[in-house]
Enzyme design. Structure first.
Site, mmCIF file in Angstrom:
data_model
loop_
_atom_site.group_PDB
_atom_site.id
_atom_site.type_symbol
_atom_site.label_atom_id
_atom_site.label_comp_id
_atom_site.label_asym_id
_atom_site.label_seq_id
_atom_site.Cartn_x
_atom_site.Cartn_y
_atom_site.Cartn_z
ATOM 1 N N TYR A 63 0.828 -1.215 0.000
ATOM 2 C CA TYR A 63 0.000 0.000 0.000
ATOM 3 C C TYR A 63 0.858 1.259 0.000
ATOM 4 O O TYR A 63 0.475 2.276 -0.566
ATOM 5 C CB TYR A 63 -1.001 -0.014 1.169
ATOM 6 C CG TYR A 63 -2.186 -0.884 0.819
ATOM 7 C CD1 TYR A 63 -3.201 -0.401 -0.005
ATOM 8 C CD2 TYR A 63 -2.247 -2.205 1.222
ATOM 9 C CE1 TYR A 63 -4.261 -1.212 -0.383
ATOM 10 C CE2 TYR A 63 -3.300 -3.023 0.855
ATOM 11 C CZ TYR A 63 -4.300 -2.520 0.051
ATOM 12 O OH TYR A 63 -5.344 -3.327 -0.337
ATOM 13 N N GLN A 101 -14.973 2.376 -7.081
ATOM 14 C CA GLN A 101 -14.261 1.313 -6.361
ATOM 15 C C GLN A 101 -12.818 1.747 -6.104
ATOM 16 O O GLN A 101 -12.069 1.063 -5.425
ATOM 17 C CB GLN A 101 -14.264 0.034 -7.194
ATOM 18 C CG GLN A 101 -15.652 -0.503 -7.467
ATOM 19 C CD GLN A 101 -15.634 -1.498 -8.620
ATOM 20 O OE1 GLN A 101 -15.396 -2.683 -8.430
ATOM 21 N NE2 GLN A 101 -15.864 -1.019 -9.827
ATOM 22 N N HIS A 119 -14.813 1.396 -1.617
ATOM 23 C CA HIS A 119 -13.734 0.506 -1.163
ATOM 24 C C HIS A 119 -12.763 1.198 -0.204
ATOM 25 O O HIS A 119 -11.691 0.673 0.079
ATOM 26 C CB HIS A 119 -12.979 -0.083 -2.358
ATOM 27 C CG HIS A 119 -13.772 -1.129 -3.091
ATOM 28 N ND1 HIS A 119 -13.351 -1.742 -4.236
ATOM 29 C CD2 HIS A 119 -14.995 -1.667 -2.817
ATOM 30 C CE1 HIS A 119 -14.265 -2.617 -4.648
ATOM 31 N NE2 HIS A 119 -15.274 -2.583 -3.811
ATOM 32 N N CYS A 140 5.532 -1.284 8.610
ATOM 33 C CA CYS A 140 4.365 -1.483 9.471
ATOM 34 C C CYS A 140 4.092 -0.261 10.307
ATOM 35 O O CYS A 140 4.995 0.487 10.617
ATOM 36 C CB CYS A 140 4.631 -2.627 10.420
ATOM 37 S SG CYS A 140 3.632 -4.011 10.041
ATOM 38 N N GLY A 182 -14.629 1.932 -16.866
ATOM 39 C CA GLY A 182 -13.328 1.386 -16.479
ATOM 40 C C GLY A 182 -13.338 0.392 -15.342
ATOM 41 O O GLY A 182 -12.463 0.422 -14.490
ATOM 42 N N ILE A 209 -12.290 -0.412 -22.554
ATOM 43 C CA ILE A 209 -11.516 -0.717 -23.757
ATOM 44 C C ILE A 209 -11.665 -2.183 -24.154
ATOM 45 O O ILE A 209 -11.153 -2.608 -25.169
ATOM 46 C CB ILE A 209 -10.021 -0.356 -23.589
ATOM 47 C CG1 ILE A 209 -9.452 -0.981 -22.313
ATOM 48 C CG2 ILE A 209 -9.811 1.151 -23.568
ATOM 49 C CD1 ILE A 209 -7.936 -0.851 -22.200
ATOM 50 N N LYS A 225 -18.831 -0.359 -30.623
ATOM 51 C CA LYS A 225 -19.764 -0.489 -31.743
ATOM 52 C C LYS A 225 -20.615 0.756 -31.892
ATOM 53 O O LYS A 225 -21.314 0.940 -32.872
ATOM 54 C CB LYS A 225 -20.673 -1.696 -31.509
ATOM 55 C CG LYS A 225 -19.909 -2.992 -31.439
ATOM 56 C CD LYS A 225 -20.850 -4.157 -31.711
ATOM 57 C CE LYS A 225 -20.183 -5.483 -31.403
ATOM 58 N NZ LYS A 225 -20.218 -5.824 -29.984
#
Ligand code: APR
EC number: 2.3.1.-
Length: 231
Positions: A63, A101, A119, A140, A182, A209, A225
């Site tokens: 992270y 998210q 999230h 940590c 996305g 994509i 399309k």
């Protein structure tokens, strides 16, 4: 595209569901596909309570790496267009809500106000007074109470914050147009948001994509399309 413009022009309440792909052009790696590895590990294998219990330093390091990556990144044209859309439609008495998210805060940085970060946020620590945490060698961190601090993100196998989920549910229940931008739409509960909206007969437009499995479950605008497909 003309069909989508028509739907967009009359929509009064738009929900935009976004995922890592919206930040890809800012240089933030997505979770699945080529960018989804950190060293030799898959992001999904580190974003779990089990991985943290086994090796908290490694998860913190991961992270830390993602935070460093994100801090140097700026919102791209997609984030800015979404924020501008909210501001512009807001002036017309129309509502735009973004359910993301992503934990990179780029929507926020771009100026999106009506934002649900389902999230969590990887930079939450920056919002805590320094007296409440300290660094340890190996990446940590320990809270003042003596417990190990963990990133404020929802890991695999964990539940979403019920209050945020409820708010997302309200937006999804009221919207009259939904954009899915996305995301691979494979992680629940976010993956079921668009199909739920579509089941009410509300149009859903996907911007990606590549084809995703979710697209077959909703009426959608397919960017490749350029047409609205009936369900
Ligand atoms: N424009 C639009 N879509 C793009 C772009 C782009 N420039 N680049 C990539 N994509 C698409 C990919 O085709 C893919 O469908 O973005 C999607 C990214 O998918 P994931 O990496 O799976 O990201 P996401 O859907 O956000 O993952 C959901 O999984 O690992 C967890 O918690 C993590 O929030 C994450 C969740």
């Amino acid at each position: 595209m003309a069909d989508f413009r028509k739907l967009f022009a009359k929509a009064k309440h738009i929900v935009i569901i976004s995922g890592a792909g919206v930040s890809a052009e800012s240089g933030v790696p997505t979770f699945r596909g080529a960018g989804g590895y950190w060293r030799k590990w898959k992001a999904q294998d580190l974003a779990t309570p089990q991985a943290f219990a086994r090796n908290p330093s490694q998860v913190w390091e991961f992270y830390h790496y993602r935070r460093e990556v994100v801090q140097s990144k700026e919102p791209n044209a997609g984030h800015l267009a979404i924020a501008e859309c909210e501001a512009r439609l807001g002036r017309q008495g129309r509502r735009v809500a973004v359910i993301t998210q992503n934990i990179d805060e780029l929507h926020r940085k771009a100026g999106t106000k009506n934002l649900l970060e389902i999230h969590g946020l990887q930079n939450l620590k920056l919002k805590m007074p320094e007296s409440q945490w300290r660094n340890f060698p190996g990446g940590c961190e320990e809270a003042a109470c003596g417990g190990l601090l963990r990133p404020h993100v929802v890991w695999f196998g964990e539940n979403l914050d019920p209050a945020i989920l409820e708010e997302a549910g309200r937006e999804l229940a009221l919207c009259d147009l939904c954009l899915v931008v996305g995301t691979s739409s494979v992680v629940y509960p976010a993956a079921m948001f668009a199909p739920q909206v579509s089941a009410r007969g509300v149009p859903v437009a996907e911007f990606n994509i590549e084809a995703t499995p979710a697209a077959s479950t909703f009426s959608c605008f397919d960017g490749r399309k350029e047409s609205i497909k009936p369900r």
